[in-house]
Scaffold this motif. Structure first.
Motif, PDB file in Angstrom:
ATOM      1  N   GLU A 111      55.898 -57.756  44.155  1.00 27.33           N
ATOM      2  CA  GLU A 111      56.366 -57.377  42.776  1.00 27.33           C
ATOM      3  C   GLU A 111      57.639 -56.243  43.313  1.00 27.33           C
ATOM      4  O   GLU A 111      57.340 -55.321  43.852  1.00 27.33           O
ATOM      5  CB  GLU A 111      55.452 -56.763  41.993  1.00 27.33           C
ATOM      6  CG  GLU A 111      54.489 -57.636  41.264  1.00 27.33           C
ATOM      7  CD  GLU A 111      55.059 -58.752  40.325  1.00 27.33           C
ATOM      8  OE1 GLU A 111      54.524 -59.743  39.771  1.00 27.33           O
ATOM      9  OE2 GLU A 111      56.208 -58.629  39.994  1.00 27.33           O
ATOM     10  N   PHE A 112      58.721 -56.547  42.375  1.00 28.65           N
ATOM     11  CA  PHE A 112      59.561 -55.317  42.331  1.00 28.65           C
ATOM     12  C   PHE A 112      59.223 -54.281  41.442  1.00 28.65           C
ATOM     13  O   PHE A 112      58.808 -54.676  40.215  1.00 28.65           O
ATOM     14  CB  PHE A 112      60.949 -55.990  41.871  1.00 28.65           C
ATOM     15  CG  PHE A 112      61.643 -56.750  42.863  1.00 28.65           C
ATOM     16  CD1 PHE A 112      61.997 -58.052  42.932  1.00 28.65           C
ATOM     17  CD2 PHE A 112      62.470 -55.976  43.987  1.00 28.65           C
ATOM     18  CE1 PHE A 112      62.777 -58.738  43.670  1.00 28.65           C
ATOM     19  CE2 PHE A 112      63.375 -56.768  44.792  1.00 28.65           C
ATOM     20  CZ  PHE A 112      63.537 -58.213  44.608  1.00 28.65           C
ATOM     21  N   PHE A 116      64.811 -51.040  41.172  1.00 35.95           N
ATOM     22  CA  PHE A 116      63.157 -51.470  41.420  1.00 35.95           C
ATOM     23  C   PHE A 116      62.947 -51.996  43.061  1.00 35.95           C
ATOM     24  O   PHE A 116      63.995 -52.751  43.545  1.00 35.95           O
ATOM     25  CB  PHE A 116      62.904 -52.871  40.940  1.00 35.95           C
ATOM     26  CG  PHE A 116      63.151 -52.663  39.111  1.00 35.95           C
ATOM     27  CD1 PHE A 116      64.351 -52.622  38.576  1.00 35.95           C
ATOM     28  CD2 PHE A 116      62.047 -52.522  38.508  1.00 35.95           C
ATOM     29  CE1 PHE A 116      64.398 -52.370  37.237  1.00 35.95           C
ATOM     30  CE2 PHE A 116      61.970 -52.320  37.120  1.00 35.95           C
ATOM     31  CZ  PHE A 116      63.419 -52.125  36.605  1.00 35.95           C
ATOM     32  N   THR A 117      62.152 -51.410  43.779  1.00 35.86           N
ATOM     33  CA  THR A 117      61.900 -51.646  44.912  1.00 35.86           C
ATOM     34  C   THR A 117      60.558 -52.746  45.344  1.00 35.86           C
ATOM     35  O   THR A 117      59.583 -52.632  44.502  1.00 35.86           O
ATOM     36  CB  THR A 117      61.523 -50.419  45.720  1.00 35.86           C
ATOM     37  OG1 THR A 117      62.673 -49.258  45.507  1.00 35.86           O
ATOM     38  CG2 THR A 117      61.150 -50.639  47.332  1.00 35.86           C
ATOM     39  N   LEU A 118      60.993 -53.480  46.184  1.00 38.21           N
ATOM     40  CA  LEU A 118      60.052 -54.650  46.357  1.00 38.21           C
ATOM     41  C   LEU A 118      58.693 -54.034  47.001  1.00 38.21           C
ATOM     42  O   LEU A 118      58.768 -53.345  48.107  1.00 38.21           O
ATOM     43  CB  LEU A 118      60.519 -55.999  47.306  1.00 38.21           C
ATOM     44  CG  LEU A 118      59.713 -57.089  47.446  1.00 38.21           C
ATOM     45  CD1 LEU A 118      59.244 -57.849  45.936  1.00 38.21           C
ATOM     46  CD2 LEU A 118      60.443 -57.975  48.292  1.00 38.21           C
ATOM     47  N   LYS A 165      62.959 -62.757  45.789  1.00 37.81           N
ATOM     48  CA  LYS A 165      61.934 -62.694  46.481  1.00 37.81           C
ATOM     49  C   LYS A 165      61.821 -63.853  47.624  1.00 37.81           C
ATOM     50  O   LYS A 165      61.564 -63.341  48.686  1.00 37.81           O
ATOM     51  CB  LYS A 165      60.440 -62.540  45.885  1.00 37.81           C
ATOM     52  CG  LYS A 165      60.533 -61.276  45.127  1.00 37.81           C
ATOM     53  CD  LYS A 165      59.023 -61.177  44.125  1.00 37.81           C
ATOM     54  CE  LYS A 165      59.100 -61.644  42.567  1.00 37.81           C
ATOM     55  NZ  LYS A 165      57.890 -61.471  41.983  1.00 37.81           N
ATOM     56  N   VAL A 166      62.195 -64.964  47.417  1.00 39.01           N
ATOM     57  CA  VAL A 166      62.177 -66.035  48.253  1.00 39.01           C
ATOM     58  C   VAL A 166      63.240 -65.563  49.413  1.00 39.01           C
ATOM     59  O   VAL A 166      62.967 -65.634  50.126  1.00 39.01           O
ATOM     60  CB  VAL A 166      62.610 -67.286  47.293  1.00 39.01           C
ATOM     61  CG1 VAL A 166      62.944 -68.323  48.395  1.00 39.01           C
ATOM     62  CG2 VAL A 166      61.551 -67.544  46.387  1.00 39.01           C
ATOM     63  N   VAL A 167      64.634 -65.244  48.882  1.00 37.89           N
ATOM     64  CA  VAL A 167      65.541 -65.100  49.903  1.00 37.89           C
ATOM     65  C   VAL A 167      65.201 -63.906  50.852  1.00 37.89           C
ATOM     66  O   VAL A 167      65.642 -63.931  51.982  1.00 37.89           O
ATOM     67  CB  VAL A 167      66.934 -64.687  48.899  1.00 37.89           C
ATOM     68  CG1 VAL A 167      68.173 -64.207  49.899  1.00 37.89           C
ATOM     69  CG2 VAL A 167      67.522 -65.868  48.391  1.00 37.89           C
ATOM     70  N   ASN A 168      64.389 -62.773  50.312  1.00 39.60           N
ATOM     71  CA  ASN A 168      64.165 -61.796  50.957  1.00 39.60           C
ATOM     72  C   ASN A 168      63.339 -62.173  52.117  1.00 39.60           C
ATOM     73  O   ASN A 168      63.170 -61.689  53.286  1.00 39.60           O
ATOM     74  CB  ASN A 168      63.260 -60.679  50.052  1.00 39.60           C
ATOM     75  CG  ASN A 168      62.762 -59.578  50.819  1.00 39.60           C
ATOM     76  OD1 ASN A 168      63.548 -58.710  51.378  1.00 39.60           O
ATOM     77  ND2 ASN A 168      61.579 -59.523  50.815  1.00 39.60           N
ATOM     78  N   ARG A 169      62.202 -63.025  51.689  1.00 38.52           N
ATOM     79  CA  ARG A 169      61.320 -63.513  52.891  1.00 38.52           C
ATOM     80  C   ARG A 169      62.103 -64.056  53.807  1.00 38.52           C
ATOM     81  O   ARG A 169      61.966 -64.012  55.111  1.00 38.52           O
ATOM     82  CB  ARG A 169      60.380 -64.674  52.204  1.00 38.52           C
ATOM     83  CG  ARG A 169      59.369 -65.203  52.987  1.00 38.52           C
ATOM     84  CD  ARG A 169      58.719 -66.321  52.282  1.00 38.52           C
ATOM     85  NE  ARG A 169      59.737 -67.246  52.101  1.00 38.52           N
ATOM     86  CZ  ARG A 169      59.279 -68.249  51.142  1.00 38.52           C
ATOM     87  NH1 ARG A 169      58.338 -68.427  50.199  1.00 38.52           N
ATOM     88  NH2 ARG A 169      60.346 -69.346  51.179  1.00 38.52           N
ATOM     89  N   GLU A 170      63.048 -65.092  53.747  1.00 39.58           N
ATOM     90  CA  GLU A 170      63.893 -65.681  54.590  1.00 39.58           C
ATOM     91  C   GLU A 170      64.773 -64.756  55.379  1.00 39.58           C
ATOM     92  O   GLU A 170      64.879 -64.733  56.595  1.00 39.58           O
ATOM     93  CB  GLU A 170      64.794 -66.725  54.077  1.00 39.58           C
ATOM     94  CG  GLU A 170      64.034 -68.021  53.209  1.00 39.58           C
ATOM     95  CD  GLU A 170      62.965 -68.538  54.207  1.00 39.58           C
ATOM     96  OE1 GLU A 170      61.910 -68.653  53.699  1.00 39.58           O
ATOM     97  OE2 GLU A 170      63.364 -68.698  55.289  1.00 39.58           O
ATOM     98  N   VAL A 171      65.370 -63.899  54.754  1.00 38.69           N
ATOM     99  CA  VAL A 171      66.300 -62.851  55.354  1.00 38.69           C
ATOM    100  C   VAL A 171      65.664 -61.788  56.311  1.00 38.69           C
ATOM    101  O   VAL A 171      65.937 -61.791  57.501  1.00 38.69           O
ATOM    102  CB  VAL A 171      66.933 -61.835  54.314  1.00 38.69           C
ATOM    103  CG1 VAL A 171      67.552 -60.364  54.846  1.00 38.69           C
ATOM    104  CG2 VAL A 171      67.842 -62.457  53.469  1.00 38.69           C
ATOM    105  N   THR A 227      63.510 -53.579  50.451  1.00 35.51           N
ATOM    106  CA  THR A 227      64.419 -54.510  49.559  1.00 35.51           C
ATOM    107  C   THR A 227      64.412 -54.247  47.927  1.00 35.51           C
ATOM    108  O   THR A 227      63.487 -53.588  47.561  1.00 35.51           O
ATOM    109  CB  THR A 227      63.898 -55.995  49.779  1.00 35.51           C
ATOM    110  OG1 THR A 227      64.001 -56.310  50.781  1.00 35.51           O
ATOM    111  CG2 THR A 227      64.661 -56.916  48.632  1.00 35.51           C
ATOM    112  N   MET A 228      65.787 -54.142  47.388  1.00 34.79           N
ATOM    113  CA  MET A 228      65.953 -53.327  46.280  1.00 34.79           C
ATOM    114  C   MET A 228      66.414 -54.425  45.133  1.00 34.79           C
ATOM    115  O   MET A 228      67.449 -54.984  45.401  1.00 34.79           O
ATOM    116  CB  MET A 228      66.554 -51.922  46.130  1.00 34.79           C
ATOM    117  CG  MET A 228      65.606 -50.893  46.485  1.00 34.79           C
ATOM    118  SD  MET A 228      66.242 -49.173  45.985  1.00 34.79           S
ATOM    119  CE  MET A 228      66.229 -49.287  44.322  1.00 34.79           C
ATOM    120  N   LEU A 229      66.145 -54.248  44.088  1.00 31.93           N
ATOM    121  CA  LEU A 229      66.659 -54.998  42.829  1.00 31.93           C
ATOM    122  C   LEU A 229      67.516 -53.900  41.894  1.00 31.93           C
ATOM    123  O   LEU A 229      66.865 -53.250  41.414  1.00 31.93           O
ATOM    124  CB  LEU A 229      66.101 -56.108  41.953  1.00 31.93           C
ATOM    125  CG  LEU A 229      66.939 -56.988  41.306  1.00 31.93           C
ATOM    126  CD1 LEU A 229      66.118 -58.354  41.353  1.00 31.93           C
ATOM    127  CD2 LEU A 229      67.044 -56.300  40.004  1.00 31.93           C
TER     128      LEU A 229
END
Ligand code: P6P
Length: 337
Positions: free
Chosen positions: A190-191, A182-184, A36-42, A169-171
């Protein structure tokens, strides 16, 4: 809440995990938090000063994009904080990182092999990138992590997954009991379970390969690509070529739509380009759990006995029928020799 969150799902499925004492559940939670943190930066890469190469060169001889470094640092610190992981092998580091080196009482029982941000050369052109992770349980009981703890066959993974930083963003991960996506949901951070028990179509009409390397391909791959390019008179639909150049994006599409992805050995990459421990093994585990197949063309990926942390392997992965077709062409070549 309409959807089940990753956290709720992990706890619900905990009984399915080997050695179910909550350790693997907490490890997967730690990875989800870092994602989730990396997603925010990406998602703000195009805006902030973090865009653009850091100027350092990583072990692959590639110029490190700042996001590569940030993602690597984020996952490693999340794993260290969580306490369940004893050793991290990252694409961004020559040597693995023993998180228990100075702590003989370190509780961590898991080894994580990770490509923190795969496909990072696509950051500047806003193409989907991904994180790929592979999890093993250490073999030695405690103390300094040994080589055999880390260099385990892909068959012995206890979990594997990827994060796709795309239009959403998916995990996506497996612990050997099927594959769940799981989709954010950014509104709640939350995923949420969006793709339960993912299955790849047994056959497909899409092939994914860097056609630019055609002259360097081995003969069986050339034959298969030509087969895909020939108009099949009986077929109502010819094959389509789809190649993003970002492994997680190419394989996520392949899993959802069916088809085959190939990165074969070539004159330029005699052992293939993709890395066994943190690209091919985890993706092979996931695709097999979704009903697909993953091979070098000659050998099942998960059966390869690793010798080096950053070793490469050819990869032929996707719908089982199509992977088998390529394997038959390699077998024919061998018998003709
Ligand atoms: P090529 C990205 O650099 C990567 O490691 C994978 O994500 C991708 O599948 C592959 O390399 C693309 O390689 O040689 O086609 O650019």
């Amino acid at each position: 809440m309409k959807f089940k969150t990753l956290g709720q799902f992990i706890i619900e499925k905990q009984a399915e995990f080997p050695f179910a004492k909550g350790e693997l559940s907490r490890l997967l939670r730690d990875i989800g938090i870092a994602a989730k943190v990396v997603n925010r930066e990406v998602n703000k890469a195009g805006l902030a000063e973090i865009l653009g190469p850091l100027g350092q060169i990583n072990v692959q001889g590639e110029e490190q994009q700042k996001l590569d470094v940030l993602a690597d640092e984020e996952f490693i610190s999340a794993l260290k904080r969580g306490g369940e992981c004893c050793y991290v092998a990252s694409e961004e580091h020559d040597e693995g990182i023993d998180l228990c080196a100075d702590d003989t009482l370190c509780p961590g029982k898991y080894i994580v092999c990770i490509d923190p941000l795969d496909g990072s050369s696509n950051i500047d052109v806003n193409i989907s990138i991904g994180t790929i992770f592979s999890i093993y349980r250490r073999i030695s009981p405690s103390g300094k992590v040994q080589k055999e703890d880390v260099l385990q066959k892909g068959l012995y993974q206890v979990a594997a997954g990827y994060v796709l930083y795309g239009s959403s963003t998916m995990l996506v991960y497996t612990t050997g009991h099927g594959v769940n996506g799981f989709t954010l949901d950014p509104s709640i951070g939350e995923f949420c379970l969006s793709h339960p028990m993912m299955r790849i179509p047994e056959n497909g009409k899409t092939y994914s390969i860097n056609q630019g390397n055609f002259v360097h391909f081995p003969e069986p791959i050339k034959q298969f690509v030509k087969y895909c390019q020939d108009e099949d008179p009986e077929s109502d639909k010819p094959f389509s070529l789809r190649y993003i150049g970002s492994l997680v994006a190419d394989l996520h599409r392949t899993m959802l739509k069916g088809g085959i992805f190939m990165y074969p050995e070539s004159l330029r990459h005699p052992d293939g380009k993709l890395r066994l421990m943190y690209e091919c093994n985890p993706m092979a585990f996931i695709l097999e759990q979704a009903g697909g197949a993953a091979s070098t063309g000659k050998q099942r990926i998960l059966d390869i006995i690793p010798e080096k942390l950053h070793q490469r392997t050819p990869l032929v992965i996707g719908s089982e029928r199509m992977v088998q077709q390529v394997q038959q062409l390699y077998a024919l070549e061998k018998s003709a020799m």
